[in-house]
Design a protein around this motif. Sequence first.
Motif, PDB file in Angstrom:
ATOM      1  N   GLU A  59       0.881  -1.284  -0.256  1.00  0.00           N
ATOM      2  CA  GLU A  59       0.336  -0.151   0.300  1.00  0.00           C
ATOM      3  C   GLU A  59       0.648   1.359   0.081  1.00  0.00           C
ATOM      4  O   GLU A  59       2.335   1.284   0.279  1.00  0.00           O
ATOM      5  N   ASN A  60       0.179   2.394  -0.695  1.00  0.00           N
ATOM      6  CA  ASN A  60       0.883   3.686   0.069  1.00  0.00           C
ATOM      7  C   ASN A  60       2.386   3.474   0.860  1.00  0.00           C
ATOM      8  O   ASN A  60       0.724   3.799   2.350  1.00  0.00           O
ATOM      9  N   LYS A  65       0.520   3.226  -6.632  1.00  0.00           N
ATOM     10  CA  LYS A  65       0.996   3.201  -5.743  1.00  0.00           C
ATOM     11  C   LYS A  65       1.254   3.977  -4.193  1.00  0.00           C
ATOM     12  O   LYS A  65       0.989   3.301  -3.214  1.00  0.00           O
ATOM     13  N   ASP A  75      -9.326  -5.439   2.778  1.00  0.00           N
ATOM     14  CA  ASP A  75      -9.705  -3.755   2.722  1.00  0.00           C
ATOM     15  C   ASP A  75     -11.213  -3.988   2.434  1.00  0.00           C
ATOM     16  O   ASP A  75     -12.291  -4.908   2.566  1.00  0.00           O
TER      17      ASP A  75
END
Lengths: 164, 162
Positions: A30-31, A94, B30
Amino acid sequence: MGKARTVGIGMDYSPTCISALRWAAENLAENGDRIILTHVQPPRADHTRKELFENTGSPLVPLEEFREINFSKQYGLKYDPEVLDILDTVSRTKGVKVVAKVYWGDPREKLCDAVEDLKLDSIVVGSRGLGSIKRVLLGSVSNYVVTNASCPVTVVKGTSLSKP
Amino acid sequence: MTKDRKIGVAFDFSKGSKLALKWAIDNLLDKGDTLYLIHVKPSQGDETRNLLWSSSGSPLIPWAELREKEVMQKYELDLDPEALDMLDICSRQKQVAVVAKLYWGDARDRLCEAVGALKLDCLVMGSRGLGTIQRVLLGSVSTHVVANATCPVTIVKDPVAI
């Protein structure tokens, strides 16, 4: 979504490894996270960089440097456009930092060492590498890493049933 | 960034499987995903419920139903408060659909079957369950599933093992 993580990918350019990289890029990173593409070269190899970095492994090389053909040659790595593409995409879309590291030695031990060295939050490996016994379901390196690494290990199979 | 993935977590109430659940919730799940809490009970044999569901497992039990004490007792599940909490937070804050599925039989085979039957995108499990041999680094069920499941499998280590 929580702290930045460091995810290691065991890389030997075999097909399941590339699936592993793709899986990690799509599902795990993720980022703000960091992906470390971890290569382990055979101990008897004769790469120009090897003498410098034999003991501790190479320094962490950022993507821009790593994608140069020169780099691959110096470390004896395969220049693989597909892998570079996946890394590029994940870094751009991302916001994931991508670096590479090369070790020399036995992949089993070095990957487990890398977990401690690089303080990996988790490691992703393919199920089979470039070994000659093709019918084995789980290669010896993957098997060893799953059993011995001190962080969560994800094993990605070659024929992934991921959604198109 | 909804991906609609189906993520299975194998659960046997051991510390390892709770860690696996926590890891999956913190790192993998998520918004929009579905968490399949999979529990395999050893074959018991004579309950009518078991006979019906012995091959394909129980129907999918939604979290809202499962968290009721009576339902948990009916299925003989003993989720401790910490696990209940994690699942609650997961379902509410992360907007993940949580369902449970029970199987009866050998955990090794059932988990691998579940991957195919439920079309799981990946499976997360602990490294050692409730087995008696405590010094083994990787339990027999985890070893079997990692080698044989058709989807990516993540093994979360039991800290005691290191």
